[in-house]
Write a protein that holds these residues in place. Structure first.
Motif, PDB file in Angstrom:
ATOM      1  N   ALA A  33      -1.465  24.963  20.983  1.00 50.52           N
ATOM      2  CA  ALA A  33      -2.521  24.107  20.453  1.00 50.52           C
ATOM      3  C   ALA A  33      -1.988  23.256  19.303  1.00 50.52           C
ATOM      4  CB  ALA A  33      -3.693  24.953  19.986  1.00 50.52           C
ATOM      5  N   PRO A  34      -1.160  22.281  19.592  1.00 51.16           N
ATOM      6  CA  PRO A  34      -0.549  21.486  18.525  1.00 51.16           C
ATOM      7  C   PRO A  34      -1.538  20.668  17.732  1.00 51.16           C
ATOM      8  CG  PRO A  34      -0.136  20.488  20.666  1.00 51.16           C
ATOM      9  CD  PRO A  34      -0.742  21.831  20.923  1.00 51.16           C
ATOM     10  N   GLU A  35      -2.717  20.409  18.335  1.00 53.15           N
ATOM     11  CA  GLU A  35      -3.698  19.619  17.596  1.00 53.15           C
ATOM     12  C   GLU A  35      -4.147  20.342  16.324  1.00 53.15           C
ATOM     13  OE1 GLU A  35      -5.794  22.219  20.514  1.00 53.15           O
ATOM     14  OE2 GLU A  35      -4.133  20.794  20.611  1.00 53.15           O
ATOM     15  N   ARG A  36      -4.155  21.669  16.334  1.00 56.25           N
ATOM     16  CA  ARG A  36      -4.508  22.422  15.132  1.00 56.25           C
ATOM     17  C   ARG A  36      -3.316  22.501  14.186  1.00 56.25           C
ATOM     18  NH1 ARG A  36      -7.805  27.797  15.829  1.00 56.25           N
ATOM     19  NH2 ARG A  36      -8.040  27.292  13.622  1.00 56.25           N
ATOM     20  N   LEU A  37      -2.138  22.603  14.760  1.00 58.17           N
ATOM     21  CA  LEU A  37      -0.931  22.676  13.946  1.00 58.17           C
ATOM     22  C   LEU A  37      -0.771  21.424  13.099  1.00 58.17           C
ATOM     23  CD1 LEU A  37       1.572  24.507  13.472  1.00 58.17           C
ATOM     24  CD2 LEU A  37       2.751  23.110  15.175  1.00 58.17           C
ATOM     25  N   MET A  38      -1.166  20.288  13.644  1.00 60.86           N
ATOM     26  CA  MET A  38      -0.965  19.014  12.964  1.00 60.86           C
ATOM     27  C   MET A  38      -2.173  18.562  12.153  1.00 60.86           C
ATOM     28  SD  MET A  38       2.061  18.111  13.364  1.00 60.86           S
ATOM     29  CE  MET A  38       3.323  19.089  14.167  1.00 60.86           C
ATOM     30  N   GLU A  39      -3.188  19.409  12.049  1.00 59.92           N
ATOM     31  CA  GLU A  39      -4.352  19.048  11.247  1.00 59.92           C
ATOM     32  C   GLU A  39      -3.969  18.907   9.779  1.00 59.92           C
ATOM     33  OE1 GLU A  39      -7.246  22.049  11.918  1.00 59.92           O
ATOM     34  OE2 GLU A  39      -7.970  21.186  13.806  1.00 59.92           O
ATOM     35  N   GLY A  40      -4.587  17.945   9.105  1.00 58.62           N
ATOM     36  CA  GLY A  40      -4.362  17.791   7.676  1.00 58.62           C
ATOM     37  C   GLY A  40      -3.137  16.978   7.311  1.00 58.62           C
ATOM     38  N   SER A  41      -2.583  16.233   8.263  1.00 60.46           N
ATOM     39  CA  SER A  41      -1.423  15.360   8.006  1.00 60.46           C
ATOM     40  C   SER A  41      -0.302  16.106   7.270  1.00 60.46           C
ATOM     41  CB  SER A  41      -1.845  14.131   7.196  1.00 60.46           C
ATOM     42  OG  SER A  41      -2.823  13.392   7.892  1.00 60.46           O
ATOM     43  N   PRO A  42       0.278  17.123   7.909  1.00 54.36           N
ATOM     44  CA  PRO A  42       1.322  17.896   7.232  1.00 54.36           C
ATOM     45  C   PRO A  42       2.612  17.100   7.079  1.00 54.36           C
ATOM     46  CG  PRO A  42       1.218  18.495   9.540  1.00 54.36           C
ATOM     47  CD  PRO A  42       0.059  17.568   9.298  1.00 54.36           C
ATOM     48  N   VAL A  43       3.453  17.561   6.170  1.00 52.64           N
ATOM     49  CA  VAL A  43       4.822  17.053   6.099  1.00 52.64           C
ATOM     50  C   VAL A  43       5.595  17.706   7.241  1.00 52.64           C
ATOM     51  CG1 VAL A  43       6.918  16.895   4.712  1.00 52.64           C
ATOM     52  CG2 VAL A  43       4.673  16.811   3.599  1.00 52.64           C
ATOM     53  N   ILE A  44       6.273  16.900   8.043  1.00 54.24           N
ATOM     54  CA  ILE A  44       6.993  17.420   9.214  1.00 54.24           C
ATOM     55  C   ILE A  44       8.490  17.396   8.930  1.00 54.24           C
ATOM     56  CG2 ILE A  44       7.385  17.174  11.694  1.00 54.24           C
ATOM     57  CD1 ILE A  44       4.772  15.556  11.816  1.00 54.24           C
ATOM     58  N   GLY A  95       7.754  14.464  -0.343  1.00 54.69           N
ATOM     59  CA  GLY A  95       6.318  14.680  -0.224  1.00 54.69           C
ATOM     60  C   GLY A  95       5.853  16.118  -0.187  1.00 54.69           C
ATOM     61  N   ILE A  96       6.689  17.059  -0.658  1.00 51.74           N
ATOM     62  CA  ILE A  96       6.324  18.473  -0.608  1.00 51.74           C
ATOM     63  C   ILE A  96       6.125  19.016  -2.013  1.00 51.74           C
ATOM     64  CG2 ILE A  96       7.088  20.795   0.038  1.00 51.74           C
ATOM     65  CD1 ILE A  96       8.638  19.568   2.345  1.00 51.74           C
ATOM     66  N   ASP A  97       4.977  19.672  -2.222  1.00 52.19           N
ATOM     67  CA  ASP A  97       4.730  20.444  -3.437  1.00 52.19           C
ATOM     68  C   ASP A  97       4.133  21.781  -3.019  1.00 52.19           C
ATOM     69  OD1 ASP A  97       2.010  20.099  -2.914  1.00 52.19           O
ATOM     70  OD2 ASP A  97       1.723  18.573  -4.459  1.00 52.19           O
ATOM     71  N   PRO A  98       3.835  22.679  -3.948  1.00 50.76           N
ATOM     72  CA  PRO A  98       3.347  24.016  -3.553  1.00 50.76           C
ATOM     73  C   PRO A  98       2.084  24.001  -2.715  1.00 50.76           C
ATOM     74  CG  PRO A  98       4.095  24.058  -5.823  1.00 50.76           C
ATOM     75  CD  PRO A  98       4.126  22.622  -5.400  1.00 50.76           C
ATOM     76  N   ASP A  99       1.274  22.935  -2.802  1.00 48.69           N
ATOM     77  CA  ASP A  99       0.020  22.879  -2.051  1.00 48.69           C
ATOM     78  C   ASP A  99       0.147  22.171  -0.705  1.00 48.69           C
ATOM     79  OD1 ASP A  99      -1.384  24.163  -4.134  1.00 48.69           O
ATOM     80  OD2 ASP A  99      -1.568  22.260  -5.217  1.00 48.69           O
ATOM     81  N   SER A 100       1.336  21.706  -0.372  1.00 55.39           N
ATOM     82  CA  SER A 100       1.524  20.938   0.866  1.00 55.39           C
ATOM     83  C   SER A 100       1.471  21.829   2.097  1.00 55.39           C
ATOM     84  CB  SER A 100       2.879  20.214   0.841  1.00 55.39           C
ATOM     85  OG  SER A 100       2.961  19.309  -0.230  1.00 55.39           O
ATOM     86  N   LYS A 101       0.963  21.256   3.183  1.00 48.94           N
ATOM     87  CA  LYS A 101       1.106  21.894   4.491  1.00 48.94           C
ATOM     88  C   LYS A 101       2.385  21.350   5.110  1.00 48.94           C
ATOM     89  CE  LYS A 101      -1.026  22.580   9.026  1.00 48.94           C
ATOM     90  NZ  LYS A 101      -2.193  22.328   9.899  1.00 48.94           N
ATOM     91  N   VAL A 102       3.247  22.258   5.532  1.00 43.82           N
ATOM     92  CA  VAL A 102       4.544  21.860   6.076  1.00 43.82           C
ATOM     93  C   VAL A 102       4.722  22.465   7.465  1.00 43.82           C
ATOM     94  CG1 VAL A 102       7.037  21.813   5.706  1.00 43.82           C
ATOM     95  CG2 VAL A 102       5.488  21.846   3.727  1.00 43.82           C
ATOM     96  N   VAL A 103       5.088  21.632   8.437  1.00 45.73           N
ATOM     97  CA  VAL A 103       5.404  22.085   9.786  1.00 45.73           C
ATOM     98  C   VAL A 103       6.893  21.852  10.013  1.00 45.73           C
ATOM     99  CG1 VAL A 103       5.009  21.760  12.249  1.00 45.73           C
ATOM    100  CG2 VAL A 103       3.090  21.617  10.652  1.00 45.73           C
ATOM    101  N   ILE A 104       7.600  22.906  10.364  1.00 45.52           N
ATOM    102  CA  ILE A 104       9.054  22.834  10.518  1.00 45.52           C
ATOM    103  C   ILE A 104       9.399  22.938  11.997  1.00 45.52           C
ATOM    104  CG2 ILE A 104      11.259  23.814   9.809  1.00 45.52           C
ATOM    105  CD1 ILE A 104       9.723  25.104   7.453  1.00 45.52           C
ATOM    106  N   LEU A 105      10.033  21.902  12.508  1.00 44.78           N
ATOM    107  CA  LEU A 105      10.362  21.822  13.931  1.00 44.78           C
ATOM    108  C   LEU A 105      11.833  22.142  14.161  1.00 44.78           C
ATOM    109  CD1 LEU A 105       8.496  18.481  14.747  1.00 44.78           C
ATOM    110  CD2 LEU A 105       7.590  20.812  14.792  1.00 44.78           C
ATOM    111  N   GLY A 106      12.097  22.877  15.237  1.00 43.33           N
ATOM    112  CA  GLY A 106      13.469  23.206  15.590  1.00 43.33           C
ATOM    113  C   GLY A 106      13.592  23.492  17.069  1.00 43.33           C
TER     114      GLY A 106
END
Length: 309
Positions: A33-44, A95-106
């Motif tokens: 369900a990537p649509e939930r993973l990408m909610e909130g405009s995360p830093v990728i 664009g990353i600080d302690p409150d950021s949502k981050v998605v890490i792709l590999g």
């Protein structure tokens, strides 16, 4: 004449049917369900090698490597850099600080746990809303294909989670059950944050903690068979081998199914789990996964076998 023209038209029609234009489609590869993973405009973040990243990547993704945050000592490449403030400054610039949502792709199981290692690094620095996924999982999340600009964040001070790692001296002390010659002073601050002497693990004194410690070797069975800590006479702590790939699903999310296997090997949530690999990458990924699963007493020996030697 009409017959010849008609024959020519039929021939052209047949050729046209046989040579339809090629339709090029973009790769989607959506898993789960990537649509939930990408909610909130995360830093990728994309942790693949630069060549692969440049060939194809999710729009807006930023290419990083686990080595970018690690020491340059060839004998302990997995240890994080001493200057954690410098790492935090670098993260703020992307664009990353302690409150950021981050998605890490590999690359998931085709890689070597790099995305989990970066996730562990971010959590050490105090970034908590971190997720891992396959690099293909988000390709359909930006149908316009535009590349958003990276927005810098203000400089921030890392709140280091010291419970996520263990240094070489303390790892050896708990592995061998020998406190000496270490001087466990109980100090909590040091210029070299990754080389802290600690008086205990998770609030326990040395004798109490050492009875709860288990070493989890997350290398492959072949690597484990060639050499592992159970072969050292001075190592008194139990050593268990489970390959790092078993801690993640096919979509590169943390797998909850591994809990049964851990329990079957005597690893429960009340244990102190010291995770080891060759140089702290796969073990960092597993420490991240274990924490996500509720094994809060998990630590990464980032120096790994490379530093043990």
């Amino acid at each position: 004449m009409k017959f010849i023209i008609g024959a020519l038209m039929m021939a052209l029609a047949l050729v046209a049917c046989q040579t339809k234009p090629t339709i090029v489609t973009s790769e989607t590869g959506v898993v789960g369900a990537p649509e939930r993973l990408m909610e909130g405009s995360p830093v990728i973040l994309d942790v693949r090698p630069p060549f692969e990243f440049n060939l194809s990547h999710v729009p807006g993704a930023i290419n990083v490597r686990w080595e970018d945050f690690s020491a340059q000592d060839p004998n302990s490449r997995g240890v994080l850099q001493d200057d954690l403030f410098a790492m935090a400054r670098r993260l703020s610039l992307i664009g990353i600080d302690p409150d950021s949502k981050v998605v890490i792709l590999g690359k998931g199981s085709l890689g070597a746990g790099e995305e989990g290692r970066i996730a562990w690094t971010l959590e050490v620095l105090g970034v908590k809303n971190v997720h891992t996924a396959l690099y293909t999982v988000a390709r359909s999340m930006n149908p316009k294909g535009d590349e958003p600009l990276v927005k810098n964040k203000p400089m921030w001070k890392p709140v280091v989670d010291e419970s996520l790692f263990i240094d070489s001296k303390n790892f050896k002390a708990y592995a061998t059950h020998k406190l000496s010659p270490l001087k466990m002073t109980g100090k909590k601050k040091s210029k070299k944050a990754m080389d802290l002497p600690v008086s205990s693990l998770f609030g326990m004194n040395f004798n109490e903690a050492k009875s709860k410690v288990v070493i989890l070797d997350v290398r492959s069975s072949a690597e484990y068979g060639i050499n592992n800590l159970s072969k050292y006479k001075n190592v008194k702590t139990p050593v268990v081998q489970i390959e790092w790939k078993e801690f993640f699903t096919e979509s590169n999310a943390v797998s909850k199914d591994i809990a049964k296997k851990l329990e079957s090997k005597g690893i429960t949530q009340d244990k102190i789990i010291m995770v080891i690999s060759n140089h702290g990458v796969r073990s960092g990924a597993v420490t991240f996964a274990l924490r996500e699963m509720g094994y809060r007493q998990s630590v990464n020996f980032a120096g790994g076998y490379e530093q043990w030697k």
